[in-house]
Design an enzyme around this catalytic site. Structure first.
Site, PDB file in Angstrom:
ATOM      1  N   LYS A 230      21.602  -6.361 -31.937  1.00  0.00           N
ATOM      2  CA  LYS A 230      20.185  -6.742 -31.833  1.00  0.00           C
ATOM      3  C   LYS A 230      19.644  -7.130 -33.205  1.00  0.00           C
ATOM      4  O   LYS A 230      18.918  -8.113 -33.339  1.00  0.00           O
ATOM      5  CB  LYS A 230      19.356  -5.582 -31.242  1.00  0.00           C
TER       6      LYS A 230
ATOM      7  N   ASP B  63       4.337  -6.119 -37.034  1.00  0.00           N
ATOM      8  CA  ASP B  63       3.689  -6.226 -35.727  1.00  0.00           C
ATOM      9  C   ASP B  63       4.462  -7.215 -34.868  1.00  0.00           C
ATOM     10  O   ASP B  63       4.877  -8.268 -35.340  1.00  0.00           O
ATOM     11  CB  ASP B  63       2.232  -6.679 -35.875  1.00  0.00           C
TER      12      ASP B  63
ATOM     13  N   HIS C 104      13.814 -11.082 -33.491  1.00  0.00           N
ATOM     14  CA  HIS C 104      12.587 -11.516 -34.180  1.00  0.00           C
ATOM     15  C   HIS C 104      12.345 -10.642 -35.411  1.00  0.00           C
ATOM     16  O   HIS C 104      12.026 -11.122 -36.488  1.00  0.00           O
ATOM     17  CB  HIS C 104      11.424 -11.388 -33.189  1.00  0.00           C
TER      18      HIS C 104
HETATM   19  P1  ITT Z   1       3.564   0.357 -34.948  1.00  0.00           P
HETATM   20  O1  ITT Z   1       3.085   1.742 -35.239  1.00  0.00           O
HETATM   21  O2  ITT Z   1       4.595  -0.090 -35.937  1.00  0.00           O
HETATM   22  O3  ITT Z   1       2.434  -0.655 -34.803  1.00  0.00           O
HETATM   23  P2  ITT Z   1       4.035  -0.153 -32.093  1.00  0.00           P
HETATM   24  O4  ITT Z   1       4.950   0.507 -31.112  1.00  0.00           O
HETATM   25  O5  ITT Z   1       2.557  -0.114 -31.799  1.00  0.00           O
HETATM   26  O6  ITT Z   1       4.351   0.459 -33.542  1.00  0.00           O
HETATM   27  P3  ITT Z   1       4.053  -3.090 -32.034  1.00  0.00           P
HETATM   28  O7  ITT Z   1       2.577  -3.135 -31.880  1.00  0.00           O
HETATM   29  O8  ITT Z   1       4.669  -3.972 -33.065  1.00  0.00           O
HETATM   30  O9  ITT Z   1       4.566  -1.611 -32.304  1.00  0.00           O
HETATM   31  O10 ITT Z   1       4.792  -3.435 -30.693  1.00  0.00           O
HETATM   32  C1  ITT Z   1       4.110  -3.510 -29.499  1.00  0.00           C
HETATM   33  C2  ITT Z   1       4.986  -3.154 -28.342  1.00  0.00           C
HETATM   34  O11 ITT Z   1       5.852  -4.250 -28.101  1.00  0.00           O
HETATM   35  C3  ITT Z   1       5.885  -1.962 -28.558  1.00  0.00           C
HETATM   36  O12 ITT Z   1       5.217  -0.772 -28.237  1.00  0.00           O
HETATM   37  C4  ITT Z   1       7.016  -2.269 -27.578  1.00  0.00           C
HETATM   38  O13 ITT Z   1       6.654  -1.873 -26.278  1.00  0.00           O
HETATM   39  C5  ITT Z   1       7.095  -3.776 -27.660  1.00  0.00           C
HETATM   40  N1  ITT Z   1       8.103  -4.174 -28.631  1.00  0.00           N
HETATM   41  C6  ITT Z   1       7.966  -4.305 -29.974  1.00  0.00           C
HETATM   42  N2  ITT Z   1       9.109  -4.665 -30.546  1.00  0.00           N
HETATM   43  C7  ITT Z   1      10.013  -4.763 -29.556  1.00  0.00           C
HETATM   44  C8  ITT Z   1      11.373  -5.054 -29.511  1.00  0.00           C
HETATM   45  O14 ITT Z   1      12.075  -5.307 -30.604  1.00  0.00           O
HETATM   46  N3  ITT Z   1      11.973  -5.068 -28.324  1.00  0.00           N
HETATM   47  C9  ITT Z   1      11.298  -4.794 -27.195  1.00  0.00           C
HETATM   48  N4  ITT Z   1      10.002  -4.475 -27.150  1.00  0.00           N
HETATM   49  C10 ITT Z   1       9.355  -4.455 -28.320  1.00  0.00           C
END
Ligand code: ITT
Length: 226
Positions: free
Chosen positions: A175, A71, A180
């Site tokens: 990247k 997450d 992170h």
């Molecule tokens: P999961 O099914 O794995 O939960 P998700 O797309 O909902 O996929 P997250 O909740 O972890 O993933 O991420 C939330 C949002 O944050 C994701 O939809 C992106 O818009 C943004 N995000 C996550 N990781 C990122 C990254 O490495 N670089 C840029 N934006 C990111």
């Protein structure tokens, strides 16, 4: 025997970009990844660690196997940490341009005033086990305008500290050396290699392998990594 083939883990995610990044980072450590396209239940929480912890426990029960979930949250200082753990909803609803407008409206021009941090929590859980969480973060600044076609999500508006380009202008390989997610996944991968490496010794006979495996996967709740 090639140890790389023995080591693999399932990753439950709906996000193909995240999967590619996790796959790349774990491959560097000799760990393969299988994708589970669903994900665990996501609770509403201000804490990405709690979100990941809960989702991993739920998904590992649902799929009946050890797995990881990841997450991410984006925390923008000038916006009091917004969107934080709600990055997914905010990206889908108002998008990066709205973030730029919000910061523009506050007259935030200097890089330090546009400071932001991506935080990642990778949670490993076995069915009926206790999740183990590994964290990573990267500090940077929100760009004044979007740039770059790589990456996903907020990458076009995030400039990592010490860089002049947005994360979307980096190659996936670049990247995944600084992000992170790379930090959290590397911590998980190093731990997992030790765990599985102790189990799959080529000179162990089958019964010791089975014991080792059982022992190796026993979890405690003291394992959070920062
Ligand atoms: P999961 O099914 O794995 O939960 P998700 O797309 O909902 O996929 P997250 O909740 O972890 O993933 O991420 C939330 C949002 O944050 C994701 O939809 C992106 O818009 C943004 N995000 C996550 N990781 C990122 C990254 O490495 N670089 C840029 N934006 C990111």
């Amino acid at each position: 025997m090639n140890e790389k083939i023995e080591r693999s883990i399932s990753f439950a995610t709906s996000n193909s970009h995240k999967f590619r990044e996790v796959e790349l980072v774990l491959r560097r450590l000799g760990v393969g990844v299988r994708r589970l396209r669903g994900k665990g239940l996501e609770i509403q929480s201000d804490d990405i660690v709690e979100v990941a912890r809960f989702a991993s426990a739920d998904a590992s029960k649902k799929y009946g196997r050890p797995l990881i979930v990841e997450d991410t949250g984006l925390f923008i200082d000038a916006l009091g940490g917004f969107p934080g753990p709600y990055a997914s909803f905010v990206f889908r609803s108002i998008g990066s341009e709205a973030i730029l407008r919000l910061l523009g409206g506050k007259g935030k021009e200097e890089e330090e005033e546009r400071r932001a941090t991506f935080r990642s929590a990778v949670a490993y859980c076995e069915p009926a086990g206790v999740p183990m969480v590994f964290r990573g973060s990267i500090v940077g600044a929100i760009a004044k305008r979007a740039a770059g076609r790589g990456g996903f999500g907020f990458d076009p508006i995030f400039i990592p500290a010490g860089h002049r380009h947005t994360m979307a202008e980096l190659s996936i390989d670049e990247k995944c050396r600084i992000s992170h997610r790379a930090e959290a996944v590397t911590k998980f991968g190093e731990w997992y290699v030790r765990l599985v490496g102790n189990v799959y010794q080529p000179n162990l006979n089958d019964s010791r392998r089975a014991d080792g495996r059982r022992h190796g996967f026993i979890r405690t709740d003291t394992g959070s990594r920062t």
